[in-house]
Design a protein around this motif. Structure first.
Motif, PDB file in Angstrom:
ATOM      1  N   UNK A 131      -2.198   3.031  -5.058  1.00  0.00           N
ATOM      2  CA  UNK A 131      -2.368   4.475  -4.890  1.00  0.00           C
ATOM      3  C   UNK A 131      -2.986   4.802  -3.532  1.00  0.00           C
ATOM      4  N   UNK A 132      -4.045   4.090  -3.170  1.00  0.00           N
ATOM      5  CA  UNK A 132      -4.726   4.347  -1.903  1.00  0.00           C
ATOM      6  C   UNK A 132      -3.822   4.055  -0.709  1.00  0.00           C
ATOM      7  N   UNK A 133      -3.070   2.971  -0.791  1.00  0.00           N
ATOM      8  CA  UNK A 133      -2.180   2.608   0.314  1.00  0.00           C
ATOM      9  C   UNK A 133      -1.076   3.635   0.483  1.00  0.00           C
ATOM     10  N   UNK A 134      -0.474   4.063  -0.613  1.00  0.00           N
ATOM     11  CA  UNK A 134       0.597   5.056  -0.537  1.00  0.00           C
ATOM     12  C   UNK A 134       0.073   6.390  -0.016  1.00  0.00           C
ATOM     13  N   UNK A 135      -1.129   6.760  -0.406  1.00  0.00           N
ATOM     14  CA  UNK A 135      -1.709   8.011   0.084  1.00  0.00           C
ATOM     15  C   UNK A 135      -1.983   7.932   1.588  1.00  0.00           C
ATOM     16  N   UNK A 136      -2.440   6.769   2.062  1.00  0.00           N
ATOM     17  CA  UNK A 136      -2.668   6.591   3.495  1.00  0.00           C
ATOM     18  C   UNK A 136      -1.353   6.714   4.269  1.00  0.00           C
ATOM     19  N   UNK A 137      -0.315   6.046   3.764  1.00  0.00           N
ATOM     20  CA  UNK A 137       0.994   6.124   4.410  1.00  0.00           C
ATOM     21  C   UNK A 137       1.511   7.554   4.376  1.00  0.00           C
ATOM     22  N   UNK A 138       1.333   8.225   3.239  1.00  0.00           N
ATOM     23  CA  UNK A 138       1.844   9.586   3.087  1.00  0.00           C
ATOM     24  C   UNK A 138       1.162  10.553   4.047  1.00  0.00           C
ATOM     25  N   UNK A 139      -0.099  10.328   4.328  1.00  0.00           N
ATOM     26  CA  UNK A 139      -0.808  11.193   5.279  1.00  0.00           C
ATOM     27  C   UNK A 139      -0.155  11.127   6.662  1.00  0.00           C
ATOM     28  N   UNK A 140       0.165   9.902   7.098  1.00  0.00           N
ATOM     29  CA  UNK A 140       0.857   9.747   8.381  1.00  0.00           C
ATOM     30  C   UNK A 140       2.273  10.320   8.312  1.00  0.00           C
ATOM     31  N   UNK A 141       2.930  10.096   7.177  1.00  0.00           N
ATOM     32  CA  UNK A 141       4.331  10.491   7.042  1.00  0.00           C
ATOM     33  C   UNK A 141       4.481  12.009   6.988  1.00  0.00           C
ATOM     34  N   UNK A 142       3.619  12.665   6.212  1.00  0.00           N
ATOM     35  CA  UNK A 142       3.716  14.122   6.085  1.00  0.00           C
ATOM     36  C   UNK A 142       3.510  14.835   7.407  1.00  0.00           C
ATOM     37  N   UNK A 143       2.666  14.253   8.261  1.00  0.00           N
ATOM     38  CA  UNK A 143       2.418  14.863   9.573  1.00  0.00           C
ATOM     39  C   UNK A 143       3.697  14.912  10.400  1.00  0.00           C
ATOM     40  N   UNK A 144       4.638  14.027  10.117  1.00  0.00           N
ATOM     41  CA  UNK A 144       5.909  13.978  10.836  1.00  0.00           C
ATOM     42  C   UNK A 144       7.015  14.735  10.102  1.00  0.00           C
ATOM     43  N   UNK A 161      17.031  13.739  -4.097  1.00  0.00           N
ATOM     44  CA  UNK A 161      17.705  13.142  -2.938  1.00  0.00           C
ATOM     45  C   UNK A 161      17.174  11.744  -2.657  1.00  0.00           C
ATOM     46  N   UNK A 162      16.764  11.046  -3.703  1.00  0.00           N
ATOM     47  CA  UNK A 162      16.085   9.763  -3.526  1.00  0.00           C
ATOM     48  C   UNK A 162      16.977   8.720  -2.865  1.00  0.00           C
ATOM     49  N   UNK A 163      18.276   8.822  -3.016  1.00  0.00           N
ATOM     50  CA  UNK A 163      19.172   7.838  -2.407  1.00  0.00           C
ATOM     51  C   UNK A 163      19.526   8.182  -0.963  1.00  0.00           C
ATOM     52  N   UNK A 164      19.085   9.337  -0.487  1.00  0.00           N
ATOM     53  CA  UNK A 164      19.321   9.670   0.920  1.00  0.00           C
ATOM     54  C   UNK A 164      18.461   8.780   1.800  1.00  0.00           C
ATOM     55  N   UNK A 165      19.017   8.392   2.921  1.00  0.00           N
ATOM     56  CA  UNK A 165      18.349   7.450   3.816  1.00  0.00           C
ATOM     57  C   UNK A 165      16.985   7.937   4.281  1.00  0.00           C
ATOM     58  N   UNK A 166      16.865   9.233   4.573  1.00  0.00           N
ATOM     59  CA  UNK A 166      15.593   9.746   5.084  1.00  0.00           C
ATOM     60  C   UNK A 166      14.506   9.788   4.019  1.00  0.00           C
ATOM     61  N   UNK A 167      14.893   9.561   2.753  1.00  0.00           N
ATOM     62  CA  UNK A 167      13.914   9.502   1.663  1.00  0.00           C
ATOM     63  C   UNK A 167      13.694   8.066   1.204  1.00  0.00           C
ATOM     64  N   UNK A 168      14.782   7.365   0.905  1.00  0.00           N
ATOM     65  CA  UNK A 168      14.619   6.051   0.285  1.00  0.00           C
ATOM     66  C   UNK A 168      14.111   4.995   1.260  1.00  0.00           C
ATOM     67  N   UNK A 169      14.479   5.064   2.534  1.00  0.00           N
ATOM     68  CA  UNK A 169      13.965   4.058   3.465  1.00  0.00           C
ATOM     69  C   UNK A 169      12.448   4.136   3.614  1.00  0.00           C
ATOM     70  N   UNK A 170      11.857   5.329   3.849  1.00  0.00           N
ATOM     71  CA  UNK A 170      10.398   5.402   3.877  1.00  0.00           C
ATOM     72  C   UNK A 170       9.763   4.988   2.551  1.00  0.00           C
ATOM     73  N   UNK A 171      10.435   5.308   1.431  1.00  0.00           N
ATOM     74  CA  UNK A 171       9.892   4.933   0.123  1.00  0.00           C
ATOM     75  C   UNK A 171       9.891   3.421  -0.046  1.00  0.00           C
ATOM     76  N   UNK A 172      10.970   2.766   0.361  1.00  0.00           N
ATOM     77  CA  UNK A 172      11.053   1.308   0.281  1.00  0.00           C
ATOM     78  C   UNK A 172       9.987   0.672   1.164  1.00  0.00           C
TER      79      UNK A 172
END
Length: 333
Positions: A131-144, A161-172
């Protein structure tokens, strides 16, 4: 989901299975130890995590080994009793012989195509490190991006749109980093890393080449630009060697390319939809293994040339550091 590591943490707090390691010098002794553990486990509850921790960290480990996986003492004991009666019928037990070789631990990071709606959801709620790691990543990601990666991972909407590249690649990427952090918290470290496609970014982060912020920015720009290429191509895995595939696509190599060499006799082809479909039909008629990937992109082909300059321009911020562990490139070998 990941299993309880041999470290002293609260089983009840994290609600994950426990591992009970058992080892001996021969089969007779292993059976004797298993019987002793059945007796010891009877009626145990609150001390179970410490019991498994001690079995893993406070005892010698011999050549003949097995690990029992269970949610509580009752299940661990039951599985041991079944194993003592009929090894073939025993569930939740892994056994084998250790050898004298020195083995390395290699982390292999996946590319797009491995995603599924709901992946990581239980881990987020069950494992604070994740949870903490994903939240840290999400903070950087949301800024972009302006949208939340964590919320996308939590989504249960089948129409998302989970299978879209702009969603699933960052999620992976994010989930692989979170898993790595979780394993590291258990003392499991990689001696070397390798990754395919977007998995190379996570592998490079794990090797210490990129900071987490730079890796997130790289993933964002890469996936956002690649998403603009959708709808013009496809990809398929084919059961043949790289040389064989090269011969098949030679007449249309300007429209179809080998995008990955996955093994001695397994490659991935990508390119223009119509041309690739014709090749797939031809190969299936010849009895070759063909499996279409569930995406409408032609990654690692000439179709990515359209975004090359813009991507390179967006990545001028990168400041890679020397790797702290070996990083094996799936591009150069």
């Amino acid at each position: 989901p990941p299993l309880q590591s041999p470290c002293r943490t609260s089983h009840h707090a994290h609600d994950r299975p426990l591992l009970l390691p058992v080892s001996a010098r021969d089969d007779t002794s292993l059976r004797a130890y298993a019987k002793q553990y059945v007796t010891s486990l009877h009626g145990m509850d609150t001390e179970l995590a410490d019991f498994c921790y001690s079995a893993g960290s406070r005892r010698d480990h011999h050549e003949r080994r097995m690990v029992v996986i269970g949610n509580d003492a009752k299940q661990l004991g039951h599985r041991l009793r079944v194993w003592l009666t009929d090894k073939e019928a025993a569930a939740g037990i892994v056994s084998g012989n250790a050898d004298d070789g020195n083995h390395s631990t290699v982390f292999v990071f996946t590319g797009q195509g491995s995603q599924w709606l709901g992946m990581g959801r239980q881990l987020m709620f069950r494992e604070p490190v994740v949870q903490q790691t994903l939240e840290e990543i999400d903070e950087h990601f949301q800024a972009l991006s302006g949208w939340s990666l964590v919320e996308a991972l939590k989504s249960v909407d089948e129409q998302s749109s989970f299978d879209r590249t702009n969603v699933c690649q960052p999620a992976i990427f994010a989930l692989q980093v979170a898993l790595t952090k979780l394993w590291q918290s258990w003392g499991i470290e990689a001696d070397a890393v390798v990754g395919h496609s977007v998995g190379e970014v996570a592998a490079a982060w794990c090797a210490g080449i990129y900071s987490i912020e730079d890796a997130v920015r790289l993933t964002y720009h890469r996936s956002t630009l690649q998403d603009t290429t959708g709808g013009h191509g496809r990809m398929m895995a084919v059961g043949m060697t790289a040389d064989e595939a090269g011969s098949v696509i030679a007449p249309v190599s300007d429209r179809v390319q080998v995008t990955a060499i996955n093994g001695p006799a397994l490659v991935t082809l990508g390119g223009d939809t119509e041309t690739l479909t014709a090749i797939g039909t031809q190969l299936e008629a010849a009895g070759k293994f063909v499996r279409w990937l569930k995406l409408d992109y032609a990654f690692h082909t000439y179709q990515m040339d359209a975004i090359k300059d813009e991507l390179l321009g967006a990545l001028t911020f990168l400041d890679p550091a020397p790797s702290r562990i070996p990083f094996v490139s799936t591009v150069t070998g």
